[in-house]
Scaffold this motif. Structure first.
Motif, PDB file in Angstrom:
ATOM      1  N   GLN A 103       0.822  -1.207   0.000  1.00 40.83           N
ATOM      2  CA  GLN A 103       0.000   0.000   0.000  1.00 40.83           C
ATOM      3  C   GLN A 103       0.860   1.263   0.000  1.00 40.83           C
ATOM      4  O   GLN A 103       0.433   2.314  -0.481  1.00 40.83           O
ATOM      5  CB  GLN A 103      -0.931  -0.002   1.209  1.00 40.83           C
ATOM      6  CG  GLN A 103      -2.035  -1.044   1.119  1.00 40.83           C
ATOM      7  CD  GLN A 103      -2.849  -1.136   2.396  1.00 40.83           C
ATOM      8  OE1 GLN A 103      -2.595  -0.415   3.371  1.00 40.83           O
ATOM      9  NE2 GLN A 103      -3.839  -2.023   2.415  1.00 40.83           N
ATOM     10  N   HIS A 104       2.086   1.145   0.540  1.00 40.41           N
ATOM     11  CA  HIS A 104       3.008   2.287   0.557  1.00 40.41           C
ATOM     12  C   HIS A 104       4.025   2.205  -0.588  1.00 40.41           C
ATOM     13  O   HIS A 104       5.057   2.881  -0.564  1.00 40.41           O
ATOM     14  CB  HIS A 104       3.744   2.347   1.898  1.00 40.41           C
ATOM     15  CG  HIS A 104       2.868   2.747   3.052  1.00 40.41           C
ATOM     16  ND1 HIS A 104       2.089   1.826   3.754  1.00 40.41           N
ATOM     17  CD2 HIS A 104       2.619   3.960   3.607  1.00 40.41           C
ATOM     18  CE1 HIS A 104       1.428   2.454   4.700  1.00 40.41           C
ATOM     19  NE2 HIS A 104       1.729   3.756   4.635  1.00 40.41           N
ATOM     20  N   ASN A 105       3.705   1.349  -1.579  1.00 37.34           N
ATOM     21  CA  ASN A 105       4.562   1.196  -2.762  1.00 37.34           C
ATOM     22  C   ASN A 105       5.980   0.744  -2.413  1.00 37.34           C
ATOM     23  O   ASN A 105       6.951   1.135  -3.070  1.00 37.34           O
ATOM     24  CB  ASN A 105       4.613   2.507  -3.567  1.00 37.34           C
ATOM     25  CG  ASN A 105       3.278   2.835  -4.223  1.00 37.34           C
ATOM     26  OD1 ASN A 105       2.603   1.945  -4.746  1.00 37.34           O
ATOM     27  ND2 ASN A 105       2.897   4.103  -4.166  1.00 37.34           N
ATOM     28  N   ILE A 106       6.074  -0.060  -1.368  1.00 39.13           N
ATOM     29  CA  ILE A 106       7.345  -0.684  -1.009  1.00 39.13           C
ATOM     30  C   ILE A 106       7.207  -2.162  -1.347  1.00 39.13           C
ATOM     31  O   ILE A 106       6.489  -2.904  -0.684  1.00 39.13           O
ATOM     32  CB  ILE A 106       7.677  -0.491   0.484  1.00 39.13           C
ATOM     33  CG1 ILE A 106       7.756   1.006   0.824  1.00 39.13           C
ATOM     34  CG2 ILE A 106       8.988  -1.182   0.830  1.00 39.13           C
ATOM     35  CD1 ILE A 106       7.948   1.282   2.302  1.00 39.13           C
ATOM     36  N   HIS A 107       7.885  -2.581  -2.393  1.00 41.35           N
ATOM     37  CA  HIS A 107       7.703  -3.940  -2.905  1.00 41.35           C
ATOM     38  C   HIS A 107       8.921  -4.801  -2.576  1.00 41.35           C
ATOM     39  O   HIS A 107      10.071  -4.362  -2.743  1.00 41.35           O
ATOM     40  CB  HIS A 107       7.474  -3.900  -4.417  1.00 41.35           C
ATOM     41  CG  HIS A 107       6.293  -3.075  -4.819  1.00 41.35           C
ATOM     42  ND1 HIS A 107       5.002  -3.490  -4.636  1.00 41.35           N
ATOM     43  CD2 HIS A 107       6.221  -1.827  -5.374  1.00 41.35           C
ATOM     44  CE1 HIS A 107       4.166  -2.563  -5.069  1.00 41.35           C
ATOM     45  NE2 HIS A 107       4.880  -1.538  -5.517  1.00 41.35           N
ATOM     46  N   THR A 108       8.653  -5.993  -2.114  1.00 38.45           N
ATOM     47  CA  THR A 108       9.709  -6.969  -1.865  1.00 38.45           C
ATOM     48  C   THR A 108       9.387  -8.228  -2.657  1.00 38.45           C
ATOM     49  O   THR A 108       8.229  -8.655  -2.716  1.00 38.45           O
ATOM     50  CB  THR A 108       9.802  -7.318  -0.368  1.00 38.45           C
ATOM     51  OG1 THR A 108       8.555  -7.853   0.080  1.00 38.45           O
ATOM     52  CG2 THR A 108      10.147  -6.092   0.453  1.00 38.45           C
ATOM     53  N   ASP A 109      10.392  -8.794  -3.273  1.00 43.00           N
ATOM     54  CA  ASP A 109      10.186  -9.988  -4.099  1.00 43.00           C
ATOM     55  C   ASP A 109      11.279 -11.010  -3.785  1.00 43.00           C
ATOM     56  O   ASP A 109      12.458 -10.781  -4.073  1.00 43.00           O
ATOM     57  CB  ASP A 109      10.240  -9.611  -5.584  1.00 43.00           C
ATOM     58  CG  ASP A 109       9.888 -10.793  -6.490  1.00 43.00           C
ATOM     59  OD1 ASP A 109       9.200 -11.718  -6.010  1.00 43.00           O
ATOM     60  OD2 ASP A 109      10.313 -10.777  -7.659  1.00 43.00           O
TER      61      ASP A 109
END
Length: 205
Positions: free
Chosen positions: A122-128
């Protein structure tokens, strides 16, 4: 007229508090899988890294308070450690209750990672891939002490602490691995799966 006043005050204060515990503690060590890669990503906004750390450990701290266990220390970004039986021995009265409270905490920590991952998106912090938690739990005696002169905190050492760390290392993302001692304390309240004998550093098999 010149007045010179020289005042030299030397104060040496040494405080050492060491308590060898004879009661049984249940110790939890959790590793946030994927957090190390995130913190070492040079292309990542440093503010994002701090926000991730803040979010994760704030949630863990709330769970620790809920289940009345003691946060012992957070080590090198990705690890989180607790002890049931500190600081007040009567806060969780019995040895079995301490193990059960720690197991409940572990399930809460593993499951809350889903909420943490959603909040990060939701805070545009993406982990992959998404962040996950692997947990090790052990029950035993340990040496506890208050470390520091300016900022005091609990620290623990001893074989029971090392075994909890080994259980964490033998665990897997999304899983909770408990020692035989902890499994006995949990009894029939928690269903455990026997994984067979494994070589554990410093413990044999």
């Amino acid at each position: 007229q010149t007045l010179t006043l020289a005042l030299t005050l030397t104060l040496t204060l040494t405080l050492t508090l060491a308590l060898t515990l004879t009661l049984t503690l249940t110790l939890l060590l959790a590793k946030v899988v994927g957090l190390k890669q995130l913190t070492e990503d040079e292309n990542r906004d440093p503010a994002d890294v701090i926000n991730v750390l803040q979010l994760i450990f704030d949630q863990f701290d709330l769970l620790v308070d809920t289940f009345k266990v003691q946060k012992v220390r957070k080590t090198v970004n990705e690890y989180y450690m607790t002890a049931a039986g500190l600081p007040d021995r009567e806060l969780i009265g019995g040895e079995q209750e301490r193990a059960k409270a720690t197991a409940a905490l572990a399930f809460g920590m593993v499951n809350i990672m889903d909420i943490i991952n959603m909040e990060l998106q939701q805070h545009n912090i993406h982990t992959d891939p998404p962040l996950q938690l692997q947990v090790g739990i052990n029950t035993g005696t340990a040496i506890a002490g208050v470390i520091g002169h300016k900022r005091f905190q609990y620290d623990l050492c001893g074989d029971a602490v090392n075994t909890a760390a080994r259980m964490c290392a033998k665990s897997a993302p999304g899983c909770i691995t408990v020692s035989h001692a902890t499994a006995e304390m949990l009894g029939a309240d928690y269903e455990t799966i026997y994984r067979g004998e494994h070589a554990v550093k410093g413990k044999g098999s």
